[in-house]
Design an enzyme around this catalytic site. Structure first.
Site, mmCIF file in Angstrom:
data_model
loop_
_atom_site.group_PDB
_atom_site.id
_atom_site.type_symbol
_atom_site.label_atom_id
_atom_site.label_comp_id
_atom_site.label_asym_id
_atom_site.label_seq_id
_atom_site.Cartn_x
_atom_site.Cartn_y
_atom_site.Cartn_z
ATOM 1 N N GLY A 1 30.317 41.492 40.768
ATOM 2 C CA GLY A 1 30.832 42.270 41.564
ATOM 3 C C GLY A 1 32.232 42.705 41.023
ATOM 4 O O GLY A 1 32.666 42.020 40.116
ATOM 5 N N ARG B 1 50.574 40.281 47.919
ATOM 6 C CA ARG B 1 51.140 41.569 48.367
ATOM 7 C C ARG B 1 52.556 41.524 48.853
ATOM 8 O O ARG B 1 53.481 42.473 48.745
ATOM 9 C CB ARG B 1 50.113 42.138 49.453
ATOM 10 C CG ARG B 1 48.910 42.722 49.085
ATOM 11 C CD ARG B 1 47.826 43.009 49.892
ATOM 12 N NE ARG B 1 46.727 43.761 49.342
ATOM 13 C CZ ARG B 1 45.332 43.740 49.880
ATOM 14 N NH1 ARG B 1 45.341 43.017 51.186
ATOM 15 N NH2 ARG B 1 44.568 44.525 49.298
ATOM 16 N N ASP C 1 25.391 35.470 40.129
ATOM 17 C CA ASP C 1 25.079 36.738 41.230
ATOM 18 C C ASP C 1 23.821 36.737 41.133
ATOM 19 O O ASP C 1 22.904 36.803 40.277
ATOM 20 C CB ASP C 1 25.928 37.873 40.513
ATOM 21 C CG ASP C 1 26.216 38.774 41.603
ATOM 22 O OD1 ASP C 1 25.081 39.395 42.196
ATOM 23 O OD2 ASP C 1 27.476 39.146 41.973
ATOM 24 N N MET D 1 42.428 41.371 44.089
ATOM 25 C CA MET D 1 42.028 40.177 44.812
ATOM 26 C C MET D 1 41.602 39.441 43.702
ATOM 27 O O MET D 1 41.594 37.979 43.850
ATOM 28 C CB MET D 1 40.762 40.734 45.798
ATOM 29 C CG MET D 1 40.161 39.500 46.577
ATOM 30 S SD MET D 1 41.088 38.700 47.634
ATOM 31 C CE MET D 1 41.030 37.050 46.861
ATOM 32 N N HIS E 1 43.215 36.280 57.922
ATOM 33 C CA HIS E 1 43.143 37.011 56.701
ATOM 34 C C HIS E 1 42.816 38.382 57.344
ATOM 35 O O HIS E 1 41.708 38.956 56.332
ATOM 36 C CB HIS E 1 42.571 36.473 55.608
ATOM 37 C CG HIS E 1 42.300 37.058 54.365
ATOM 38 N ND1 HIS E 1 43.598 37.682 53.762
ATOM 39 C CD2 HIS E 1 41.258 37.740 53.515
ATOM 40 C CE1 HIS E 1 43.009 38.121 52.494
ATOM 41 N NE2 HIS E 1 41.640 38.492 52.637
ATOM 42 N N ARG F 1 37.360 44.768 58.388
ATOM 43 C CA ARG F 1 36.895 43.510 57.703
ATOM 44 C C ARG F 1 35.756 42.867 58.393
ATOM 45 O O ARG F 1 34.660 42.380 58.217
ATOM 46 C CB ARG F 1 37.673 42.570 57.487
ATOM 47 C CG ARG F 1 38.756 42.522 56.245
ATOM 48 C CD ARG F 1 39.580 41.317 55.834
ATOM 49 N NE ARG F 1 40.353 41.838 54.946
ATOM 50 C CZ ARG F 1 41.699 42.196 55.032
ATOM 51 N NH1 ARG F 1 42.217 42.211 55.953
ATOM 52 N NH2 ARG F 1 42.497 42.369 53.824
ATOM 53 N N GLY G 1 29.051 35.618 43.081
ATOM 54 C CA GLY G 1 29.208 36.833 43.307
ATOM 55 C C GLY G 1 30.131 37.516 42.050
ATOM 56 O O GLY G 1 30.746 38.450 42.095
ATOM 57 N N ALA G 2 29.592 36.915 40.896
ATOM 58 C CA ALA G 2 30.707 37.189 39.750
ATOM 59 C C ALA G 2 30.100 38.419 39.033
ATOM 60 O O ALA G 2 31.035 38.887 38.204
ATOM 61 C CB ALA G 2 30.172 36.003 38.707
ATOM 62 N N ASN H 1 34.788 38.434 52.854
ATOM 63 C CA ASN H 1 35.136 38.820 54.037
ATOM 64 C C ASN H 1 34.207 39.155 55.059
ATOM 65 O O ASN H 1 32.862 39.123 54.741
ATOM 66 C CB ASN H 1 35.857 40.033 53.868
ATOM 67 C CG ASN H 1 37.525 40.003 53.598
ATOM 68 O OD1 ASN H 1 38.089 39.056 54.073
ATOM 69 N ND2 ASN H 1 37.765 40.696 52.563
#
Length: 312
Positions: A10, A153, A34, A227, A177, A87, A7-8, A119
């Site tokens: 994104g 966070r 990806d 993230m 999560h 999510r 997923g590189a 997610n």
């Protein structure tokens, strides 16, 4: 040490790849995959950064070339949240993506440590576990849901509220999560105390922080940069532990002893084989204990959804 990011191309994947290219130990390999045709170009772009980390990019339907010999695989592939979505709305698309990629991991690098970022993590980790189990290669010490964003966070918001340096605050976050399943253990931060109202408001802000970003981006995406930072922190901790560094502790969402739910985020001592020890969540405040009891039904349903996706 070889790390693969799936997923590189994104928003999260590119941020993560940039951080890993800069921070992985010298001599590491980084492979980017990806479905998007731009991915080899992302790798070429990053290859111009002068660090001793070899990088290659792969695109198309087949992730196998990126996965060969991987020690750590981080999966950020999938669709992002838009305003009005939570999510769990992502489930229908992302469940299939995670299933497909984990099937390829099971064939190509079954011994790798796998970190799931896609997610809804509460559910996608259960999907990954069931896929690995069906393939006969599941090791519960090597599959992680990456919840590090909740920790960073929490560290940021606590430091802001209490006038501390963000780098000096470390908040354990347990549970899951998403939404109410995210439980920061504010009572366990040394030298910091909260009124009941502060604890309740801060907990809510941490639980809803993802929505804060989604709304602020006004339809332009969800949390990608923070993230990416969180995933890099987790991935780098894992690499250090795999290389033999002692005392590496991170919270992540893993299969444990089932005391609370089959999968549960808790502090973990990491080692050469992934999870070395699942650490106790310690003593909770009355507010935290109540929040924990109240979330478990939601968490168990999220997990069941993932198990059923593979087994039904």
């Amino acid at each position: 040490m070889k790390v693969a990011v799936l997923g590189a191309a994104g928003g999260i994947g590119q941020a993560l790849a940039l951080l890993l290219k800069n921070q992985l130990p010298s001599g590491s390999e980084l492979s980017l995959y990806d479905i998007a045709p731009v991915t080899p170009g992302v790798a070429v772009d990053l290859s111009h950064i002068p660090t001793a980390v070899k990088i290659k990019g792969f695109s198309g339907e087949d992730a196998t070339p990126a996965l060969e010999g991987a020690d750590v695989v981080l999966i950020s592939a999938g669709v992002a949240r838009k305003p009005g979505m939570d999510r769990s709305d992502l489930f229908n698309v992302n469940a299939g993506i995670v299933k497909n990629l984990v099937q390829q991991i099971a064939k190509t690098c079954p011994k790798a440590c796998v970190g799931i970022i896609t997610n809804p993590v509460n559910t996608t980790v259960a999907i990954a576990a069931e896929v690995l189990k069906k393939a006969g290669v599941y090791d519960k010490n090597k599959l992680f849901g990456v919840t590090t964003l909740d920790i960073i966070r929490s560290n940021t918001f606590v430091a802001e509220l209490k006038g501390k340096r963000p780098t000096e605050v470390e908040v354990p976050v347990i549970g899951g999560h998403s939404g109410v399943t995210i439980l920061p253990l504010l009572s366990q931060i040394p030298g910091v105390s909260f009124t009941e109202q502060e604890a309740a408001e801060l907990t809510k802000r941490i639980q809803n922080a993802g929505t804060e970003v989604v709304e602020a981006k006004a339809g332009g995406g969800s949390a990608t940069l923070s993230m990416g930072q969180a995933a890099a922190r987790f991935g780098l901790s894992l690499v250090r532990a795999l290389q033999g560094e002692k005392g590496v502790v991170e919270c992540a969402y893993v299969e444990g002893d089932g005391q609370y739910a089959r999968f549960f985020s808790q502090p973990l001592l990491l080692g050469k084989n992934g999870v070395e020890e699942r650490k106790s969540i310690g003593t909770l405040s009355a507010f935290e204990q109540h929040s924990l009891d109240a979330m478990l039904d939601t968490l168990k349903k999220d997990i069941q959804l993932g198990e059923d996706f593979i087994n039904k």
